[in-house]
Design a protein around this motif. Structure first.
Motif, short mmCIF file in Angstrom:
data_model
loop_
_atom_site.label_atom_id
_atom_site.label_comp_id
_atom_site.label_asym_id
_atom_site.label_seq_id
_atom_site.Cartn_x
_atom_site.Cartn_y
_atom_site.Cartn_z
N THR A 251 -21.18 9.09 68.78
CA THR A 251 -20.14 10.10 69.04
C THR A 251 -20.48 10.86 70.32
O THR A 251 -21.62 11.29 70.50
CB THR A 251 -20.04 11.12 67.87
N PRO A 278 -11.34 5.31 68.66
CA PRO A 278 -10.65 6.57 68.35
C PRO A 278 -11.20 7.73 69.20
O PRO A 278 -12.40 8.03 69.15
CB PRO A 278 -10.94 6.78 66.86
N ILE A 279 -10.33 8.34 69.99
CA ILE A 279 -10.71 9.44 70.87
C ILE A 279 -9.75 10.60 70.63
O ILE A 279 -8.55 10.38 70.47
CB ILE A 279 -10.63 9.01 72.36
N GLY A 280 -10.26 11.83 70.61
CA GLY A 280 -9.43 13.01 70.41
C GLY A 280 -9.54 13.97 71.57
O GLY A 280 -10.40 13.81 72.46
N VAL A 294 -8.26 17.47 64.46
CA VAL A 294 -9.33 16.90 65.28
C VAL A 294 -10.70 17.33 64.76
O VAL A 294 -11.63 16.53 64.67
CB VAL A 294 -9.15 17.32 66.76
N LEU A 303 -14.23 9.98 64.78
CA LEU A 303 -13.96 9.88 66.21
C LEU A 303 -15.19 9.37 66.96
O LEU A 303 -16.32 9.76 66.64
CB LEU A 303 -13.57 11.25 66.79
N LEU A 306 -14.68 12.99 71.82
CA LEU A 306 -13.77 14.14 71.82
C LEU A 306 -13.82 14.78 73.19
O LEU A 306 -14.89 15.16 73.67
CB LEU A 306 -14.18 15.15 70.75
#
Length: 801
Positions: A251, A278-280, A294, A303, A306
């Motif tokens: 992460t 998956p990216i926020g 998020v 995620l 981020l």
């Protein structure tokens, strides 16, 4: 385990943990009844150390009432702490209720909390102030034993810190046995914070507990695949490389200095996200629902990356983050350390971080930040007297709770360090302002919020003012955007009000591909017309975070120490070497001013190293003075390191432009002619309670608030220029919007240290700032690509032997 009650000792043992030395020392301070400041690195168990004495006390002497108040600068942090605190409480089977109270808490729960509060309540300074405005506050807080202020460095020196200091003074009166505890990972001046935390500023009442240093962070500078760019500030060129880092780690948090940049980087990463990871994205402009979604995904490990702003600088504990990326230079070693601390959260493992410099000066700044972190050097903490608009809000909150005697309230207020030197007449002016708005406004009943009874007791004039206060209290005033329009109504886009506020009628700037002349600011509209005159004022927002003085000093030292240059990439080394050969490099403390002609214009570049705000303000003032001297200026640009002014006539005597009286004459004239003061006034009027943002059942638009404050501002400027809020607005405009303190230091230095070098052509050191000319946009959507094309031509000219 000495000193721990059995449930806690067993809980530690079950996990194979031992309490750390500083956690037990915090327990010792509590048993001695002392206030305490804990300074410990992220991952050292600060939060548990802060709560440990409360848990021990609640296990040994259970109570139903409110025992511990935890105050955080962020709503997200309060929610995160609840999650991390409730888990061990549940695992130990303790009968301790933990709840949050922020602006997002449902109204029915808020009402219930005042009647039956939990033993531990997690809140923000603003929500605490509101709690203190209720008549039942005395009963709710009378048994309070501890207040824990987390991430104290994030707000103690600002207006939210003023509000919290006043709230603590009130709590101490309601609960004399209350202990004050503050926690932080990055504090340069522990004694300053001990004094801020202590009742009456008595530093000896506050114990200082320091945690183990932990493993040194592992920080690297990401270099581009070809060479360090000449221009840009975002590091967007490295999106592909950052995406590869994300793929290689579990992460990653990618920090950006502005919200708009966070959105752009998020889009860049998606384009490079071939594997669909998956990216926020997380920043303060997003809705509560979007942020919570998020945050929940991050906490659940869903995620891989981020993209975030300062909204996540603080304390949110996600243990699986193993890499932090800083896009653009960090602007300060403390901020970099804070952000690095988001990785790992384990004391015995190095936190890993990558810095992506936007240009060559930012490479030097990144290197300076790494050196500062290694040396344990933090950015200075600057404490200042408490703001009067905040004091007005607090006095009104106290009056909403119960009538008060002036002398008793003043004594209580002076026990808060920011207001310890508050003069009697200043307090009288605050009371007078709340009583009737001041003599220019006293004819209007809506400003008459307080009355003084014959016996000297002060009380709220009418119950509607109590409801009005609770709806509108708060320190954070939302920034607004202004619509850029032609007089015929055609809409060109939006600009930040902070930029528009610096403009006066007749100023020209570049936007939407046009050179525009300002006609006027009308509430939320910036009315302009197209002009053939060149755009004098750049609209480049860049990073609003000012370059810290300590990092600026380190960058200056690099320039003066060629022996250091071997540490730098070849192209950065060559850049500095060529500057030394072609012109000169500024010595520490020296103001280097270069002048040279180029393509029919004459340039003056001054290397101040005082940050974007100070340089932007100075550009406004210098071009006005150049106009007066007949130098026919056509514009200026600024970055954190330098300012470049250009015009039709050569500057032969820069010393006359930089004389210190510029701050007495041009500065005052500029602030009064522009909307800087008007904008600052709106903020202090909202905070001071003069103008409501909300009425029951409806919220005023930004346009309505602006219209109201502009009317009042015009009246006060005309009839009562010494009004309390105009004074507060001047203080804000000078300090926050223009960095006038650093500007004054630069002007003082100029008189004795200016070195003027006349050149035949552009110097290498000037390229990063000159590239900005003609490429500026209010919208940061104009990426670095256009800058790079211009930079190559300029750089080739500067670097030619």
């Amino acid at each position: 385990m000495t000193g721990l009650t059995p449930p806690l000792a067993e809980w530690f043992t079950a996990r194979g943990w031992h309490p750390r030395r500083h956690q037990l020392e915090m327990l010792d301070e509590a048993r001695a009844g002392r206030h305490a400041l804990l300074v410990a690195t992220t991952g050292a168990g600060k939060t548990l150390a802060g709560f440990l004495p409360s848990l021990v006390d609640l296990i040994e002497q259970p109570t139903e009432g409110l025992h511990t108040l935890y105050v955080s600068p962020l709503k997200a942090l309060a929610v995160d702490i609840q999650r991390n605190l409730v888990t061990p409480i549940d695992e130990m089977g303790l009968d301790i209720r933990v709840e949050t109270r922020t602006g997002d808490t449902p109204s029915d729960r808020k009402a219930r909390q005042r009647v039956r509060p939990p033993q531990i309540l997690l809140t923000t300074p603003e929500s605490l102030s509101l709690l203190l405005s209720y008549p039942d506050a005395a009963m709710m807080f009378e048994g309070l034993r501890t207040i824990v202020v987390d991430e104290v460095h994030a707000f103690a020196t600002g207006k939210r810190g003023d509000l919290l200091a006043l709230c603590m003074a009130r709590l101490q009166r309601l609960a004399p046995r209350m202990r004050r505890v503050a926690l932080s990972a990055t504090v340069a001046d522990p004694d300053g914070y001990r004094a801020w935390l202590a009742p009456d500023g008595d530093i000896d009442m506050v114990g200082l507990v320091t945690g183990e240093p932990g493993a040194d962070p592992d920080i690297a500078i990401l270099l581009p695949q070809d060479r360090v760019p000449w221009a840009g500030h975002s590091g967007r060129y490295a999106a592909e490389q950052v995406m590869r880092l994300i793929e290689a780690n579990r992460t990653t948090i990618v920090f950006c200095n502005t919200r708009s940049l966070a959105e752009l980087i998020f889009q860049d990463l998606w384009k490079a996200n071939d594997k669909g990871l998956p990216i926020g994205v997380h920043h303060g402009s997003l809705s509560l629902e979007a942020r919570r979604k998020v945050e929940g995904a991050m906490a659940a490990g869903k995620l891989r990356a981020l993209v975030a702003t300062a909204s996540l600088d603080l304390g949110v504990d996600w243990g699986d983050v193993d890499c932090v990326v800083q896009m653009g230079a960090p602007k300060g070693s403390s901020r970099l350390l804070q952000r690095i601390g988001r990785a790992n959260h384990r004391l015995d493992e190095s936190s890993r971080a990558i810095v992506v410099p936007g240009n060559r000066f930012e490479y030097l700044e990144a290197r300076a930040a790494l050196d500062a972190v290694e040396a344990g050097e933090l950015d200075p903490d600057i404490f200042r007297p408490g703001a009067l608009d905040v004091l007005a809000q607090h006095v009104m909150a106290c009056a909403c709770a119960a009538p008060f005697r002036k002398e008793a309230l003043l004594d209580e207020i002076r026990s808060a360090l920011p207001y310890s030197a508050l003069p009697d007449d200043s307090f009288d002016r605050v009371l007078g302002f709340i009583r009737d708005g001041g003599y220019s406004l006293r004819a209007y009943d809506r400003f008459k919020r307080l009355v003084e009874d014959p016996d000297g007791t002060w009380r709220v004039a009418h119950p509607r003012f109590i409801a009005q206060h609770r709806l509108n209290a708060g320190i954070i005033v939302e920034a607004t955007m202004l619509n850029v329009r032609f007089r015929n109504g055609r809409h060109l886009g939006k600009v930040e009000e902070s930029f528009a506020a610096t403009l006066a009628s007749g100023d020209t700037f570049f936007f939407a591909g046009l050179s525009l002349e300002v006609e006027k600011i009308d509430t939320e509209d910036l009315i302009v017309r197209a002009t053939s005159r060149p755009a004098r004022i750049p609209t480049y927002g860049g990073s609003r975070m000012p370059l810290s003085t300590s990092l600026a000093d380190r960058v200056r030292a690099f320039l003066d120490t060629p022996a250091e240059w071997d540490r730098f990439p070849d192209d950065v080394h060559e850049w500095l070497e060529m500057q030394r050969r072609r012109s000169t490099l500024p010595r520490p403390g020296q103001l280097l001013v270069e002048t040279f002609p180029r393509e029919g214009r004459h340039y003056m570049v001054a290397y101040g190293f005082e940050g974007w705000n100070a340089h932007q303000s100075l550009g406004m003032l210098l071009t006005r003075r150049m106009e007066t001297q007949g130098l026919k200026p056509t514009g200026f640009v600024a970055n954190d390191y330098a300012i470049a002014c250009y015009g039709l006539e050569p500057v032969t005597d820069p010393a006359s432009l930089f004389s210190p009286d510029i701050l007495e004459h041009e500065f005052v004239e500029w602030v009064q002619q522009s909307h800087l003061l008007k904008r600052a006034f709106r903020e202090v009027a909202v905070i001071g309670g003069l103008v409501e943002r909300q009425h029951p059942g409806k919220r005023k638009t930004g346009r309505q608030v602006t219209f109201s404050t502009d009317l009042i501002y015009d009246v006060l400027r005309k009839y009562e220029p010494t009004h309390l809020l105009l004074q507060a607005a001047w203080d804000d405009a000078r300090a926050r919007m223009t960095d006038v303190g650093r500007l004054a230091g630069l002007m003082e230095r100029a008189a004795d240290t200016m070195l003027h070098v006349e050149l035949e052509r552009v110097s290498p050191l000037a390229v990063p700032v000159l590239v900005l000319i003609g490429r500026e946009r209010v919208s940061t959507n104009a990426g670095d690509d256009a800058l790079l094309i211009e930079a190559e031509a300029l750089a080739a000219e500067a670097m030619a032997g």
